[in-house]
Design an enzyme around this catalytic site. Structure first.
Site, mmCIF file in Angstrom:
data_model
loop_
_atom_site.group_PDB
_atom_site.id
_atom_site.type_symbol
_atom_site.label_atom_id
_atom_site.label_comp_id
_atom_site.label_asym_id
_atom_site.label_seq_id
_atom_site.Cartn_x
_atom_site.Cartn_y
_atom_site.Cartn_z
ATOM 1 N N HIS A 177 -3.540 6.713 2.161
ATOM 2 C CA HIS A 177 -3.782 5.326 1.567
ATOM 3 C C HIS A 177 -5.373 5.248 2.200
ATOM 4 O O HIS A 177 -5.415 5.368 3.339
ATOM 5 C CB HIS A 177 -3.014 4.392 2.105
ATOM 6 C CG HIS A 177 -3.253 2.861 1.927
ATOM 7 N ND1 HIS A 177 -3.957 2.596 0.673
ATOM 8 C CD2 HIS A 177 -3.644 1.945 2.724
ATOM 9 C CE1 HIS A 177 -4.078 1.349 1.022
ATOM 10 N NE2 HIS A 177 -4.115 0.703 2.044
ATOM 11 N N CYS A 201 0.796 -1.196 -0.008
ATOM 12 C CA CYS A 201 -0.075 -0.211 -0.060
ATOM 13 C C CYS A 201 0.763 1.223 -0.037
ATOM 14 O O CYS A 201 0.420 2.225 -0.054
ATOM 15 C CB CYS A 201 -0.746 0.189 1.248
ATOM 16 S SG CYS A 201 -1.800 -1.520 1.250
ATOM 17 N N ASN A 218 -10.208 -1.041 -0.287
ATOM 18 C CA ASN A 218 -8.513 -0.788 -0.088
ATOM 19 C C ASN A 218 -8.276 -1.255 -1.585
ATOM 20 O O ASN A 218 -7.959 -2.579 -1.673
ATOM 21 C CB ASN A 218 -8.098 -1.481 0.960
ATOM 22 C CG ASN A 218 -6.699 -1.587 1.288
ATOM 23 O OD1 ASN A 218 -6.186 -1.079 0.421
ATOM 24 N ND2 ASN A 218 -6.314 -1.755 2.329
HETATM 25 N N1 ACO Z 1 -18.461 -9.695 8.836
HETATM 26 C C1 ACO Z 1 -18.999 -9.972 9.906
HETATM 27 N N2 ACO Z 1 -18.192 -10.071 11.076
HETATM 28 C C2 ACO Z 1 -16.705 -10.275 10.858
HETATM 29 C C3 ACO Z 1 -16.236 -10.172 9.559
HETATM 30 C C4 ACO Z 1 -16.981 -9.673 8.799
HETATM 31 N N3 ACO Z 1 -16.624 -9.384 7.289
HETATM 32 N N4 ACO Z 1 -14.936 -10.145 9.689
HETATM 33 C C5 ACO Z 1 -14.520 -10.484 11.058
HETATM 34 N N5 ACO Z 1 -15.786 -10.512 11.759
HETATM 35 C C6 ACO Z 1 -16.017 -11.126 13.296
HETATM 36 C C7 ACO Z 1 -15.005 -11.669 13.652
HETATM 37 O O1 ACO Z 1 -15.076 -12.968 13.484
HETATM 38 C C8 ACO Z 1 -15.030 -11.564 15.007
HETATM 39 O O2 ACO Z 1 -16.042 -12.260 15.610
HETATM 40 P P1 ACO Z 1 -15.909 -12.915 17.217
HETATM 41 O O3 ACO Z 1 -15.909 -11.516 17.918
HETATM 42 O O4 ACO Z 1 -17.230 -13.671 17.207
HETATM 43 O O5 ACO Z 1 -14.671 -13.595 17.048
HETATM 44 C C9 ACO Z 1 -15.360 -10.008 15.200
HETATM 45 O O6 ACO Z 1 -16.132 -9.624 13.733
HETATM 46 C C10 ACO Z 1 -14.306 -8.983 15.205
HETATM 47 O O7 ACO Z 1 -13.510 -8.999 14.554
HETATM 48 P P2 ACO Z 1 -11.894 -8.360 14.589
HETATM 49 O O8 ACO Z 1 -11.085 -9.024 13.725
HETATM 50 O O9 ACO Z 1 -11.399 -8.233 16.057
HETATM 51 O O10 ACO Z 1 -12.719 -6.930 14.081
HETATM 52 P P3 ACO Z 1 -12.215 -5.421 14.106
HETATM 53 O O11 ACO Z 1 -13.091 -4.740 15.085
HETATM 54 O O12 ACO Z 1 -10.472 -5.545 14.597
HETATM 55 O O13 ACO Z 1 -12.028 -5.350 12.750
HETATM 56 C C11 ACO Z 1 -10.666 -4.714 10.952
HETATM 57 C C12 ACO Z 1 -11.303 -5.769 11.971
HETATM 58 C C13 ACO Z 1 -11.697 -3.995 10.093
HETATM 59 C C14 ACO Z 1 -9.848 -5.503 9.775
HETATM 60 C C15 ACO Z 1 -9.605 -3.860 11.776
HETATM 61 O O14 ACO Z 1 -9.026 -4.513 12.396
HETATM 62 C C16 ACO Z 1 -9.094 -2.914 10.881
HETATM 63 O O15 ACO Z 1 -9.827 -2.064 10.517
HETATM 64 N N6 ACO Z 1 -7.679 -2.962 10.685
HETATM 65 C C17 ACO Z 1 -6.947 -2.097 9.787
HETATM 66 C C18 ACO Z 1 -6.416 -3.046 9.088
HETATM 67 C C19 ACO Z 1 -6.722 -2.633 7.416
HETATM 68 O O16 ACO Z 1 -7.544 -1.875 7.294
HETATM 69 N N7 ACO Z 1 -5.987 -3.458 6.735
HETATM 70 C C20 ACO Z 1 -6.215 -3.331 5.167
HETATM 71 C C21 ACO Z 1 -4.872 -3.758 4.681
HETATM 72 S S1 ACO Z 1 -3.728 -3.168 5.285
HETATM 73 C C22 ACO Z 1 -3.411 -1.789 4.804
HETATM 74 O O17 ACO Z 1 -3.790 -1.217 3.994
HETATM 75 C C23 ACO Z 1 -2.763 -0.812 5.666
#
Ligand code: ACO
Length: 325
Positions: free
Chosen positions: A250, A113, A280
């Site tokens: 980004h 990215c 993304n």
């Molecule tokens: N739909 C529904 N539920 C989901 C999904 C989905 N697509 N994906 C995960 N879940 C569930 C999980 O199973 C989990 O359930 P549980 O609590 O029963 O186990 C729950 O949602 C929470 O999951 P987490 O992974 O803890 O969710 P979080 O609140 O951390 O959000 C996310 C995840 C959006 C990816 C977050 O960590 C984030 O924004 N990270 C930033 C990374 C990013 O954006 N990366 C992109 C690529 S890297 C880059 O470009 C820099």
């Protein structure tokens, strides 16, 4: 006389097919509320049969048309991508063949990215050296082929697209300062395209071609390390964050932009966003955003605005650039 580089044209292209969060909910256990509240993403463009080089070629063609120049007038093509059509020929070599730019040198740059920012940083030096006058810098991805469609935690985040710029020589400085970083020790937090050893002597075979991400770790990395680098760059130049016209960051997640704006003490309206409709798109996200900002008049490309551009992602890699656009 000293030579500088400037962005003179911008362009972007996204595949026609749009997949909404509801469409995804039909094929995996997810829903619009979860995706949009955690990421800001509502839909994304996904290719049917196009390859990364097809998207990049559309951008290259548009850049040449907008500039009113022929392919023979450019000196180099750099394509930033983590989803090339093939390792060889490179995506950039395919673009070169497609547009008939027979005299250029062309290569891909792999920095996830941060790819577009790193490519722009490299290209600026090529032009500022005085050796080259014009180059195309393109970020292009078909992340849909790198996604594990059975993993809802990553599949909902990504999209396909391409954006790019024509960079050319200028008498006045437009690239004011930059800070680019890599931390390979933390690289396992976001991986893609791990290939196994197929040598007959191999005793092990790591092989997971799809995107794997520690979402929390990447979220924290963006908020902590990237914001610190941006603030450090501004400080080093004696530039106050609130004097920046726009922060072109980004497009991974709207919550990341909100938190960064807050930490930098800047109104979030200075952070244009389009992850809502693109998801993304990794190396393509910043040039698509820049191109849209020029299209809708936010950015004029007349050298009168100060812009902070920053990419961050796999590697881990991150970079920030202070520009006069
Ligand atoms: N739909 C529904 N539920 C989901 C999904 C989905 N697509 N994906 C995960 N879940 C569930 C999980 O199973 C989990 O359930 P549980 O609590 O029963 O186990 C729950 O949602 C929470 O999951 P987490 O992974 O803890 O969710 P979080 O609140 O951390 O959000 C996310 C995840 C959006 C990816 C977050 O960590 C984030 O924004 N990270 C930033 C990374 C990013 O954006 N990366 C992109 C690529 S890297 C880059 O470009 C820099």
């Amino acid at each position: 006389m000293r030579t500088f580089a400037k962005i003179s044209q911008v362009a972007h292209y996204a595949p026609e097919q749009v997949i909404s969060n509801d469409d995804l909910a039909n094929i995996m256990d997810t829903n619009d509320e979860w995706i949009s509240s955690r990421t800001g993403i509502r839909s994304r463009h996904i290719v049917q049969d196009e390859q990364t080089s097809d998207l990049a070629t559309k951008v290259a063609d548009q850049l040449l048309t907008k500039a009113g120049i022929g392919a023979e007038e450019i000196d180099f093509i750099i394509v930033a991508t983590v989803t090339p059509d093939s390792a060889m020929p490179s995506t950039a070599a395919r673009v070169q063949a497609n547009i008939g730019a027979d005299q250029v040198f062309a290569y891909d740059l792999v920095a996830a990215c941060s790819g577009f920012v790193f490519a722009l940083s490299t290209a600026e030096k090529l032009i500022a050296s005085g050796v080259y006058q014009k180059g195309l810098v393109i970020g292009a991805e078909t992340l849909s082929k790198a996604v594990d469609w059975s993993d809802r935690s990553t599949a909902v985040l990504f999209g396909d697209g391409a954006g790019g710029v024509l960079l050319e020589s200028s008498d006045t400085p437009h690239f004011l300062a930059e800070k680019n970083r890599t931390d390979g020790k933390r690289g396992q937090g976001l991986t893609c395209g791990l290939t196994g050893l197929s040598s007959p002597f191999s005793t092990k075979g790591d092989n997971d071609p799809y995107i794997k991400m520690d979402g929390r770790a990447i979220f924290e990395f963006a908020i902590r390390d990237v914001t610190k680098t941006i603030a450090g760059l501004l400080d080093s130049q004696g530039v106050a964050a609130d004097s920046i016209d726009y922060f072109l960051l980004h497009q991974a997640n709207s919550r990341i932009l909100d938190k960064m704006a807050k930490k930098l003490g800047v109104e979030v309206d200075k952070f244009p966003a389009n992850m809502m409709t693109y998801g993304n798109t990794s190396a393509a996200s910043i040039p698509i955003l820049l191109s849209e900002c020029v299209e809708n008049g936010l950015i004029r490309l007349d050298g009168s605005q100060t812009v902070l551009m920053s990419g961050f992602g796999g590697g881990l890699t991150w970079g920030a650039m202070l520009l006069k656009l």
